[in-house]
Write a protein that holds these residues in place. Structure first.
Motif, PDB file in Angstrom:
ATOM      1  N   LEU A  31      33.623  46.318  46.677  1.00  8.13           N
ATOM      2  CA  LEU A  31      33.639  45.703  45.949  1.00  8.13           C
ATOM      3  C   LEU A  31      33.830  46.012  44.232  1.00  8.13           C
ATOM      4  O   LEU A  31      34.902  45.256  43.385  1.00  8.13           O
ATOM      5  CB  LEU A  31      33.082  44.446  46.479  1.00  8.13           C
ATOM      6  N   ILE A  32      32.895  46.735  43.765  1.00  8.38           N
ATOM      7  CA  ILE A  32      33.384  47.046  42.240  1.00  8.38           C
ATOM      8  C   ILE A  32      34.305  47.921  42.476  1.00  8.38           C
ATOM      9  O   ILE A  32      34.888  47.312  41.394  1.00  8.38           O
ATOM     10  CB  ILE A  32      32.306  48.048  42.307  1.00  8.38           C
ATOM     11  N   ALA A  33      35.246  48.159  42.752  1.00 10.64           N
ATOM     12  CA  ALA A  33      36.659  48.945  42.379  1.00 10.64           C
ATOM     13  C   ALA A  33      37.357  47.499  42.196  1.00 10.64           C
ATOM     14  O   ALA A  33      38.557  48.012  41.905  1.00 10.64           O
ATOM     15  CB  ALA A  33      36.786  49.580  43.585  1.00 10.64           C
ATOM     16  N   THR A  34      37.548  47.153  43.294  1.00  6.88           N
ATOM     17  CA  THR A  34      37.744  46.008  43.330  1.00  6.88           C
ATOM     18  C   THR A  34      37.490  44.789  42.381  1.00  6.88           C
ATOM     19  O   THR A  34      38.864  44.724  41.399  1.00  6.88           O
ATOM     20  CB  THR A  34      37.821  44.896  44.500  1.00  6.88           C
ATOM     21  N   GLY A  35      36.723  44.796  41.591  1.00  2.43           N
ATOM     22  CA  GLY A  35      36.619  43.981  39.950  1.00  2.43           C
ATOM     23  C   GLY A  35      36.853  44.560  39.577  1.00  2.43           C
ATOM     24  O   GLY A  35      37.564  44.229  38.573  1.00  2.43           O
ATOM     25  N   LEU A  36      37.440  46.076  39.430  1.00  2.43           N
ATOM     26  CA  LEU A  36      37.976  47.061  38.387  1.00  2.43           C
ATOM     27  C   LEU A  36      39.538  46.605  38.702  1.00  2.43           C
ATOM     28  O   LEU A  36      39.486  46.556  37.198  1.00  2.43           O
ATOM     29  CB  LEU A  36      36.893  48.687  38.221  1.00  2.43           C
ATOM     30  N   HIS A  37      39.436  46.451  39.507  1.00  5.87           N
ATOM     31  CA  HIS A  37      41.274  46.498  39.277  1.00  5.87           C
ATOM     32  C   HIS A  37      41.724  45.373  39.248  1.00  5.87           C
ATOM     33  O   HIS A  37      42.471  45.627  38.159  1.00  5.87           O
ATOM     34  CB  HIS A  37      41.455  46.988  41.222  1.00  5.87           C
ATOM     35  N   LEU A  38      40.816  44.398  39.486  1.00  5.53           N
ATOM     36  CA  LEU A  38      41.012  42.886  38.582  1.00  5.53           C
ATOM     37  C   LEU A  38      40.930  43.434  37.174  1.00  5.53           C
ATOM     38  O   LEU A  38      41.549  42.139  36.228  1.00  5.53           O
ATOM     39  CB  LEU A  38      40.535  41.844  39.932  1.00  5.53           C
ATOM     40  N   GLY A  39      39.937  43.442  36.375  1.00  6.10           N
ATOM     41  CA  GLY A  39      40.329  43.894  35.288  1.00  6.10           C
ATOM     42  C   GLY A  39      38.188  43.133  35.042  1.00  6.10           C
ATOM     43  O   GLY A  39      38.553  42.427  35.284  1.00  6.10           O
ATOM     44  N   GLY A  40      37.627  44.409  34.048  1.00  7.25           N
ATOM     45  CA  GLY A  40      36.542  44.855  34.465  1.00  7.25           C
ATOM     46  C   GLY A  40      36.170  43.600  33.666  1.00  7.25           C
ATOM     47  O   GLY A  40      34.614  43.639  33.503  1.00  7.25           O
ATOM     48  N   GLY A  41      36.361  43.179  32.519  1.00  3.48           N
ATOM     49  CA  GLY A  41      36.213  42.386  31.654  1.00  3.48           C
ATOM     50  C   GLY A  41      36.463  40.056  31.818  1.00  3.48           C
ATOM     51  O   GLY A  41      36.523  39.587  31.395  1.00  3.48           O
ATOM     52  N   THR A  42      37.190  40.556  32.773  1.00  2.18           N
ATOM     53  CA  THR A  42      37.435  39.144  32.829  1.00  2.18           C
ATOM     54  C   THR A  42      36.613  38.490  33.886  1.00  2.18           C
ATOM     55  O   THR A  42      35.865  39.254  34.732  1.00  2.18           O
ATOM     56  CB  THR A  42      38.748  38.733  33.979  1.00  2.18           C
ATOM     57  N   PRO A  43      36.197  37.394  33.992  1.00  2.00           N
ATOM     58  CA  PRO A  43      35.946  36.740  34.457  1.00  2.00           C
ATOM     59  C   PRO A  43      35.755  37.045  36.177  1.00  2.00           C
ATOM     60  O   PRO A  43      34.049  36.809  37.151  1.00  2.00           O
ATOM     61  CB  PRO A  43      35.926  35.287  34.694  1.00  2.00           C
TER      62      PRO A  43
END
Length: 65
Positions: A31-43
């Motif tokens: 989930l952390i890797a997916t969040g970074l892939h989606l854009g670490g600065g995006t909501p």
């Protein structure tokens, strides 16, 4: 009334705890890797990454005696 005394939350067997512990850590990393892939600065990225951290810390609260 009951004569049964609860001494707190139930604890899982050791083997089941280890499986749950590893699964929650792996899910957290994914989930952390997916969040970074989606854009670490995006909501959306921050939300998914925060869920990953929560998943990784899930088994810290389980009392294994």
């Amino acid at each position: 009334m009951s004569d049964r005394h609860d001494s707190g939350p139930r604890t899982p067997p050791v083997r089941r705890y280890h499986v749950l512990d590893r699964a929650s850590k792996i899910l957290g990393v994914v989930l952390i890797a997916t969040g970074l892939h989606l854009g670490g600065g995006t909501p959306a990225g921050l939300t998914v990454a925060a869920l990953g951290v929560a998943s990784g810390l899930l088994t810290v609260l389980i009392n294994r005696q």
